[in-house]
Design an enzyme around this catalytic site. Structure first.
Site, PDB file in Angstrom:
ATOM      1  N   ARG A   1      -8.895  -4.764  12.163  1.00 26.79           N
ATOM      2  CA  ARG A   1      -8.820  -5.027  13.596  1.00 26.79           C
ATOM      3  C   ARG A   1      -9.019  -6.501  13.952  1.00 26.79           C
ATOM      4  O   ARG A   1      -8.328  -7.008  14.852  1.00 26.79           O
ATOM      5  CB  ARG A   1      -9.806  -4.109  14.339  1.00 26.79           C
ATOM      6  CG  ARG A   1      -9.395  -2.647  14.289  1.00 26.79           C
ATOM      7  CD  ARG A   1     -10.516  -1.723  14.735  1.00 26.79           C
ATOM      8  NE  ARG A   1     -11.605  -1.669  13.759  1.00 26.79           N
ATOM      9  CZ  ARG A   1     -12.727  -0.991  13.913  1.00 26.79           C
ATOM     10  NH1 ARG A   1     -12.926  -0.300  15.030  1.00 26.79           N
ATOM     11  NH2 ARG A   1     -13.656  -0.972  12.969  1.00 26.79           N
TER      12      ARG A   1
ATOM     13  N   CYS B   1     -12.783  -1.983  19.643  1.00 30.37           N
ATOM     14  CA  CYS B   1     -12.634  -0.946  20.678  1.00 30.37           C
ATOM     15  C   CYS B   1     -11.598   0.106  20.292  1.00 30.37           C
ATOM     16  O   CYS B   1     -11.510   1.155  20.917  1.00 30.37           O
ATOM     17  CB  CYS B   1     -12.247  -1.599  22.003  1.00 30.37           C
ATOM     18  SG  CYS B   1     -10.649  -2.457  21.953  1.00 30.37           S
TER      19      CYS B   1
ATOM     20  N   TYR C   1      -5.811  11.292   3.370  1.00 30.50           N
ATOM     21  CA  TYR C   1      -4.399  11.498   3.020  1.00 30.50           C
ATOM     22  C   TYR C   1      -4.293  12.246   1.678  1.00 30.50           C
ATOM     23  O   TYR C   1      -5.307  12.653   1.113  1.00 30.50           O
ATOM     24  CB  TYR C   1      -3.654  10.152   3.027  1.00 30.50           C
ATOM     25  CG  TYR C   1      -3.556   9.597   4.437  1.00 30.50           C
ATOM     26  CD1 TYR C   1      -2.755  10.220   5.393  1.00 30.50           C
ATOM     27  CD2 TYR C   1      -4.307   8.494   4.836  1.00 30.50           C
ATOM     28  CE1 TYR C   1      -2.689   9.752   6.700  1.00 30.50           C
ATOM     29  CE2 TYR C   1      -4.255   8.010   6.139  1.00 30.50           C
ATOM     30  CZ  TYR C   1      -3.438   8.642   7.075  1.00 30.50           C
ATOM     31  OH  TYR C   1      -3.392   8.190   8.368  1.00 30.50           O
TER      32      TYR C   1
ATOM     33  N   GLN D   1       0.835  -1.203   0.000  1.00 30.32           N
ATOM     34  CA  GLN D   1       0.000   0.000   0.000  1.00 30.32           C
ATOM     35  C   GLN D   1       0.871   1.256   0.000  1.00 30.32           C
ATOM     36  O   GLN D   1       1.684   1.454   0.904  1.00 30.32           O
ATOM     37  CB  GLN D   1      -0.943   0.050   1.207  1.00 30.32           C
ATOM     38  CG  GLN D   1      -1.962   1.176   1.039  1.00 30.32           C
ATOM     39  CD  GLN D   1      -2.829   1.453   2.257  1.00 30.32           C
ATOM     40  OE1 GLN D   1      -2.321   1.719   3.335  1.00 30.32           O
ATOM     41  NE2 GLN D   1      -4.135   1.395   2.081  1.00 30.32           N
TER      42      GLN D   1
HETATM   43  C1  LIG Z   1      -4.234   0.138  14.097  1.00 30.92           C
HETATM   44  C2  LIG Z   1      -4.796   0.475  12.758  1.00 30.92           C
HETATM   45  C3  LIG Z   1      -3.948   0.859  11.735  1.00 30.92           C
HETATM   46  C4  LIG Z   1      -4.462   1.150  10.456  1.00 30.92           C
HETATM   47  N1  LIG Z   1      -3.597   1.446   9.439  1.00 30.92           N
HETATM   48  C5  LIG Z   1      -4.069   1.623   8.183  1.00 30.92           C
HETATM   49  C6  LIG Z   1      -3.184   1.770   7.080  1.00 30.92           C
HETATM   50  O1  LIG Z   1      -1.966   1.693   7.208  1.00 30.92           O
HETATM   51  N2  LIG Z   1      -3.738   1.975   5.852  1.00 30.92           N
HETATM   52  C7  LIG Z   1      -5.095   1.999   5.660  1.00 30.92           C
HETATM   53  O2  LIG Z   1      -5.538   2.151   4.528  1.00 30.92           O
HETATM   54  N3  LIG Z   1      -5.945   1.828   6.665  1.00 30.92           N
HETATM   55  C8  LIG Z   1      -5.484   1.627   7.914  1.00 30.92           C
HETATM   56  N4  LIG Z   1      -6.343   1.358   8.935  1.00 30.92           N
HETATM   57  C9  LIG Z   1      -7.792   1.260   8.641  1.00 30.92           C
HETATM   58  C10 LIG Z   1      -8.159  -0.191   8.308  1.00 30.92           C
HETATM   59  O3  LIG Z   1      -7.479  -0.682   7.175  1.00 30.92           O
HETATM   60  C11 LIG Z   1      -9.669  -0.357   8.054  1.00 30.92           C
HETATM   61  O4  LIG Z   1     -10.032   0.430   6.944  1.00 30.92           O
HETATM   62  C12 LIG Z   1     -10.532   0.021   9.268  1.00 30.92           C
HETATM   63  O5  LIG Z   1      -9.922  -0.344  10.479  1.00 30.92           O
HETATM   64  C13 LIG Z   1     -11.903  -0.655   9.198  1.00 30.92           C
HETATM   65  O6  LIG Z   1     -11.801  -2.060   9.134  1.00 30.92           O
HETATM   66  P1  LIG Z   1     -12.061  -3.000  10.415  1.00 30.92           P
HETATM   67  O7  LIG Z   1     -13.425  -2.652  10.928  1.00 30.92           O
HETATM   68  O8  LIG Z   1     -11.984  -4.392   9.884  1.00 30.92           O
HETATM   69  O9  LIG Z   1     -11.009  -2.694  11.410  1.00 30.92           O
HETATM   70  C14 LIG Z   1      -5.862   1.084  10.217  1.00 30.92           C
HETATM   71  C15 LIG Z   1      -6.710   0.693  11.258  1.00 30.92           C
HETATM   72  C16 LIG Z   1      -6.196   0.365  12.514  1.00 30.92           C
HETATM   73  C17 LIG Z   1      -7.140  -0.088  13.590  1.00 30.92           C
END
Ligand SMILES: Cc1cc2nc3c(=O)[nH]c(=O)nc-3n(C[C@H](O)[C@H](O)[C@H](O)COP(=O)(O)O)c2cc1C
Length: 386
Positions: A330, A355, A180, A109
């Site tokens: 997550r 959380c 971004y 990415q």
């Molecule tokens: C700790 C953490 C780091 C993340 N880092 C990125 C990242 O580097 N690039 C990105 O596109 N999204 C990042 N995200 C967002 C996730 O890719 C995702 O879009 C978001 O958490 C929703 O998905 P989920 O409900 O499965 O967590 C991050 C999320 C978390 C919790």
């Protein structure tokens, strides 16, 4: 339950598919997640390789690397990955080799943070953005990019994609979402330019299109390129669903290989990318209504991210044909082997309680871990002691 039996219950989720020649063992994707395990200069470390290896052992279809800056001035968080140097290729090669040895695929990415950064993380560089608009969360006031700087950053995306391909990544994902730099160009709130990169929707989309074109030029037509986009910025004056649908259509015309549908920015409050309270079936997959709109206008593989938690819900969505892949972030922090668990017959939803405590752990020495799980473990230990 045998894997054959699982396949009859959730046939589509675990079938093999292909995106522009990249074969994926199932339809589940690890969404990009910042681990805080690179060096302060962005290089890959053994710790990071070990982290990604553990994910790959869990049979995820496609792992998307954490966001990786294309120039040091684009760094958005400490100890995030960066791939702005050719001598980093062998380090990142260790990561891709580890994934391939475990039968997986991995995309790199690419991002530039624009104004969503702090001065201390980009020491020696000016924060750059389409216009000098103060960031609502970081309070950073960027400098408006010159045409020369726009061209330099476009070239940096191209060169970083080339390095990614040389290091063995199977695909590139451009981070167009979450506020971004790419998103800052599309948003009329952050983009106040009056030249060919600002004003009309076509002009606000131009930078993103040019980044995509340059990356396509460097990796060639047979290399998969995905883009993570928002469905809506959910901030006053930001890019709307119509803006993002327009961009998706242009990207589709330019032969993008897949779109990952997310939404929001750090300034979106409860409408941000990683929402809380997604426990019930109804609250899962919170960008699904918008994903339906994308399905209506583009015919490219769609990846749905955001609160995806159970195979049952995924199978329902797949059956309707709304999206083709599901990505999670997550849940894999708590259960790196979640897909393996499901394939082994335990189809209960991800244990992640959404959380967001994991965010802070990426700032610590250990890197990304499930802080909730640690809290539970400490409690259990405490109970035994008493
Ligand atoms: C700790 C953490 C780091 C993340 N880092 C990125 C990242 O580097 N690039 C990105 O596109 N999204 C990042 N995200 C967002 C996730 O890719 C995702 O879009 C978001 O958490 C929703 O998905 P989920 O409900 O499965 O967590 C991050 C999320 C978390 C919790």
């Amino acid at each position: 339950m045998s894997s054959e039996e699982i396949a009859t219950i959730i046939p589509a989720l675990f079938e093999e598919t292909e995106i522009n020649g990249m074969t994926l063992r199932n339809r589940i994707v690890r969404s990009a997640t910042w681990e805080g395990l690179a060096t302060t200069e962005g290089a890959c470390t053994d710790q990071l390789v070990a982290f990604i290896s553990r994910l790959a052992e869990g049979d995820i279809g496609l792992i998307i690397s954490s966001f990786t800056y294309v120039l040091p001035g684009g760094r958005g968080l400490p100890k995030m990955s960066g791939f702005d140097r050719d001598d980093y290729v062998p380090g990142y090669r260790k990561m891709t080799d580890a994934v391939h040895a475990r039968g997986g695929k991995i995309a790199l990415q690419l991002m530039h943070a624009g104004a969503q950064t702090r001065m201390k993380w980009i020491e020696g560089h000016s924060p750059l953005a389409p216009s000098a608009v103060e960031d609502r969360t970081y309070r950073t006031v960027p400098r408006e990019m010159t045409i020369g700087e726009i061209e330099e950053i476009i070239e940096a995306f191209g060169q970083t994609a080339r390095r990614g391909a040389e290091a063995g990544f199977d695909a590139i994902e451009l981070h167009g979402a979450h506020g971004y730099l790419l998103n800052q160009f599309l948003s009329p709130y952050t983009n106040r330019r009056t030249d060919r990169y600002g004003g009309s929707l076509a002009n606000r989309s131009r930078f993103i299109s040019e980044v995509y074109h340059r990356v396509r030029e460097t990796v060639g037509p047979e290399f998969p390129i995905l883009m993570k986009i928002n469905c809506h910025d959910f901030v006053d004056g930001g890019a709307t669903l119509d803006d993002w649908l327009y961009l998706a259509q242009r990207l589709s015309e330019m032969n993008i290989d897949a779109l990952e549908i997310s939404g929001g920015t750090p300034a979106s409050g409860k409408f941000g990318p990683n929402r809380t309270g997604v426990g019930t079936m109804k609250k899962q997959a919170y960008f699904l209504p918008q994903a339906r709109e994308f399905r209506r206008v583009v015919d490219v593989p769609l990846v749905l991210v955001g609160g995806v938690r159970s195979p049952e819900r995924m199978e329902q969505i797949l059956a309707k044909g709304t999206v083709d892949y599901f990505s999670m972030s997550r849940p894999f922090v708590r259960e790196p082997h979640l897909v393996k668990r499901w394939q082994g017959g335990d189809l209960s939803k991800a244990k992640c309680i959404s959380c967001n405590l994991c965010f802070r752990t990426s700032l610590e020495e250990t890197g990304l871990t499930c802080a909730y799980e640690q809290k539970l473990a400490a409690k259990r230990k405490g109970a035994r002691v008493r």
